[in-house]
Design an enzyme around this catalytic site. Structure first.
Site, PDB file in Angstrom:
ATOM      1  CE  LYS A  11       0.731   1.039   4.631  1.00 10.32           C
ATOM      2  NZ  LYS A  11       1.561   2.133   5.125  1.00 10.32           N
ATOM      3  N   PRO A  96       9.314  -3.857   0.126  1.00 11.15           N
ATOM      4  CG  PRO A  96       9.565  -1.540   0.015  1.00 11.15           C
ATOM      5  CD  PRO A  96       8.845  -2.689  -0.626  1.00 11.15           C
ATOM      6  N   GLY A  99       9.513  -0.501   4.897  1.00 13.91           N
ATOM      7  CA  GLY A  99       9.402   0.490   3.823  1.00 13.91           C
ATOM      8  C   GLY A  99       8.161   1.352   3.930  1.00 13.91           C
ATOM      9  CG  MET A 101       5.765   0.688   0.757  1.00  7.58           C
ATOM     10  SD  MET A 101       6.218   0.510  -0.957  1.00  7.58           S
ATOM     11  CE  MET A 101       4.624   0.686  -1.759  1.00  7.58           C
ATOM     12  CB  ALA A 102       1.330  -2.461   4.949  1.00  4.59           C
ATOM     13  N   GLY A 103       4.428  -4.426   4.323  1.00  7.33           N
ATOM     14  CA  GLY A 103       4.833  -5.736   3.816  1.00  7.33           C
ATOM     15  C   GLY A 103       4.542  -6.867   4.791  1.00  7.33           C
ATOM     16  CB  SER A 105       0.120  -5.690   7.194  1.00  5.27           C
ATOM     17  OG  SER A 105       0.582  -4.960   8.305  1.00  5.27           O
ATOM     18  CG  ASP A 138      -1.163  -0.893   8.008  1.00  8.03           C
ATOM     19  OD1 ASP A 138      -2.065  -0.111   8.372  1.00  8.03           O
ATOM     20  OD2 ASP A 138       0.029  -0.544   7.870  1.00  8.03           O
TER      21      ASP A 138
HETATM   22  P1  ATP Z   1       4.042  -0.533   8.046  1.00 12.97           P
HETATM   23  O1  ATP Z   1       3.979   0.092   6.713  1.00 12.97           O
HETATM   24  O2  ATP Z   1       2.888  -1.483   8.296  1.00 12.97           O
HETATM   25  O3  ATP Z   1       4.271   0.401   9.160  1.00 12.97           O
HETATM   26  P2  ATP Z   1       6.577  -1.565   7.258  1.00 12.97           P
HETATM   27  O4  ATP Z   1       6.172  -1.957   5.879  1.00 12.97           O
HETATM   28  O5  ATP Z   1       7.335  -0.306   7.415  1.00 12.97           O
HETATM   29  O6  ATP Z   1       5.291  -1.540   8.140  1.00 12.97           O
HETATM   30  P3  ATP Z   1       7.396  -4.266   7.599  1.00 12.97           P
HETATM   31  O7  ATP Z   1       8.253  -4.565   6.431  1.00 12.97           O
HETATM   32  O8  ATP Z   1       5.984  -4.732   7.560  1.00 12.97           O
HETATM   33  O9  ATP Z   1       7.419  -2.716   7.906  1.00 12.97           O
HETATM   34  O10 ATP Z   1       8.126  -4.923   8.848  1.00 12.97           O
HETATM   35  C1  ATP Z   1       8.242  -4.407  10.120  1.00 12.97           C
HETATM   36  C2  ATP Z   1       8.983  -5.435  10.988  1.00 12.97           C
HETATM   37  O11 ATP Z   1       8.137  -6.574  11.156  1.00 12.97           O
HETATM   38  C3  ATP Z   1      10.269  -5.949  10.379  1.00 12.97           C
HETATM   39  O12 ATP Z   1      11.371  -5.269  10.880  1.00 12.97           O
HETATM   40  C4  ATP Z   1      10.311  -7.412  10.780  1.00 12.97           C
HETATM   41  O13 ATP Z   1      11.192  -7.627  11.860  1.00 12.97           O
HETATM   42  C5  ATP Z   1       8.917  -7.758  11.280  1.00 12.97           C
HETATM   43  N1  ATP Z   1       8.285  -8.843  10.480  1.00 12.97           N
HETATM   44  C6  ATP Z   1       7.663  -9.907  10.970  1.00 12.97           C
HETATM   45  N2  ATP Z   1       7.162 -10.682   9.980  1.00 12.97           N
HETATM   46  C7  ATP Z   1       7.466 -10.087   8.835  1.00 12.97           C
HETATM   47  C8  ATP Z   1       7.200 -10.404   7.486  1.00 12.97           C
HETATM   48  N3  ATP Z   1       6.539 -11.499   7.128  1.00 12.97           N
HETATM   49  N4  ATP Z   1       7.669  -9.564   6.560  1.00 12.97           N
HETATM   50  C9  ATP Z   1       8.334  -8.428   6.922  1.00 12.97           C
HETATM   51  N5  ATP Z   1       8.618  -8.108   8.185  1.00 12.97           N
HETATM   52  C10 ATP Z   1       8.177  -8.905   9.144  1.00 12.97           C
END
Ligand code: ATP
Length: 304
Positions: A11, A96, A99, A101-103, A105, A138
């Site tokens: 997202k 990423p 990033g 981008m809720a990876g 989630s 998310d």
């Molecule tokens: P958001 O956009 O939801 O705030 P984000 O995209 O910035 O989150 P994510 O990549 O979702 O951040 O990961 C945050 C942390 O969650 C990572 O540092 C990692 O340790 C942990 N994590 C647990 N499971 C996963 C997964 N399947 N993929 C990515 N990170 C994961």
């Protein structure tokens, strides 16, 4: 039982209004998300016990112990339905890490849907959404996709009427930003000032209703932007470089560290992506479009 693969989009936050910090530690949000065509794939195959492996450039950064969000999702579904928690998950990671981008989630949403199909638990959409919300704010949006407004913790979703398709260039950053650290920095910057209930600008909603990319570009907003820039000042150069290329608008997605640039056409996006990559202001670039649907089971016969 053959393996089940689910494709889940990342997202971009078109609007992220952050209100006061609640008693439970979350902030009140007014969050307009758009799902974009950058996907993780989660495959669920029969296996003894629960396990996960991760593939992709950044695979090493993802935990494979019980803190992995996809594993937690599988465990939660098994516990809720009373089935044996036995699945071998494989995540092909393109979103990423850290990033904004809720990876994580996305992977949780993918695991819920893939395990529900593999185990034949058929819990239905409402239960998937409820289980998703308990895993992370998310996750419900990763299941629904499209363009939506999320309020409260960001997980109370209302679809947004959005016309048209939007061309984005994503500048992926060299390192991630921790969501918790960015919110903590925002609290520090705000000190004790009181913030009203966040609302979404009418300019943004009417741009989406009209399908007007230029107006949307002007309305992109992220209250977390200053905190992310404080923690990662180099992002200012990335944003500046995109604006100098004449994009319609630029925004840090969520808590960063990805920067998203809205372009008027696919041709322009190709030009902007190449120029940003050449300028050395990011790790790499991706061209995506949105909105796209949320988590979907991949029909292997449909693969190109
Ligand atoms: P958001 O956009 O939801 O705030 P984000 O995209 O910035 O989150 P994510 O990549 O979702 O951040 O990961 C945050 C942390 O969650 C990572 O540092 C990692 O340790 C942990 N994590 C647990 N499971 C996963 C997964 N399947 N993929 C990515 N990170 C994961």
């Amino acid at each position: 039982m053959p393996p089940v693969t689910v494709r889940v989009p990342a997202k971009v936050n078109l609007y992220l209004g952050v209100g006061k910090r609640r008693r439970d530690g979350y902030h009140e949000l007014a969050n307009v998300f758009q799902a974009v065509s950058l996907y993780d794939e989660v495959t669920a195959a029969p296996g003894p016990g629960l396990s996960v492996r991760v593939r992709g450039d950044q695979a090493k950064l993802v935990p494979t112990d019980s803190s992995n969000l996809a594993l937690r999702a599988a465990a939660l579904l098994a516990e809720t339905t009373g089935v044996d928690a036995a699945v071998r998950l494989t995540i092909n990671k393109a979103i990423p890490i850290e990033g904004g981008m809720a990876g994580g989630s996305a992977d949780a949403a993918g695991a819920l849907l893939a395990c529900d199909e593999l185990w034949g638990t058929g819990v239905g959409r409402d239960t998937l959404l409820r289980l998703g919300a308990s895993l992370g704010a998310d996750v419900p949006f990763a299941l629904t996709g499209g363009t939506a407004l999320g309020t409260e913790r960001g997980d109370r979703l209302t679809p947004v009427l959005a016309r048209g398709t939007y061309d984005w260039v994503l500048a992926l950053a060299d390192g991630g930003l921790s969501t918790a650290a960015v919110y903590a920095e925002l609290d520090r910057q705000r000190a004790d000032r009181v913030f009203p209930e966040p609302g979404v600008s009418e300019a943004l909603m009417s741009a989406l209703r009209a399908g007007d990319p230029a107006a949307l570009g002007r309305a992109l907003t992220n209250d977390l932007g200053p905190a992310a820039l404080q923690l990662r000042p180099a992002l200012a150069r990335t944003i500046e470089a995109g604006l100098d290329l004449g994009v319609l608008g630029a925004v840090i997605s969520g808590s960063g560290a990805t920067c998203a640039f809205l372009c008027p056409s696919e041709e322009e996006a190709i030009r902007v992506a190449a120029a940003l990559a050449g300028a050395g202001v990011c790790r790499s670039t991706r061209r995506v479009h949105g909105p796209v649907p949320g988590a979907r089971i991949v029909d292997e016969a449909d693969r190109p």
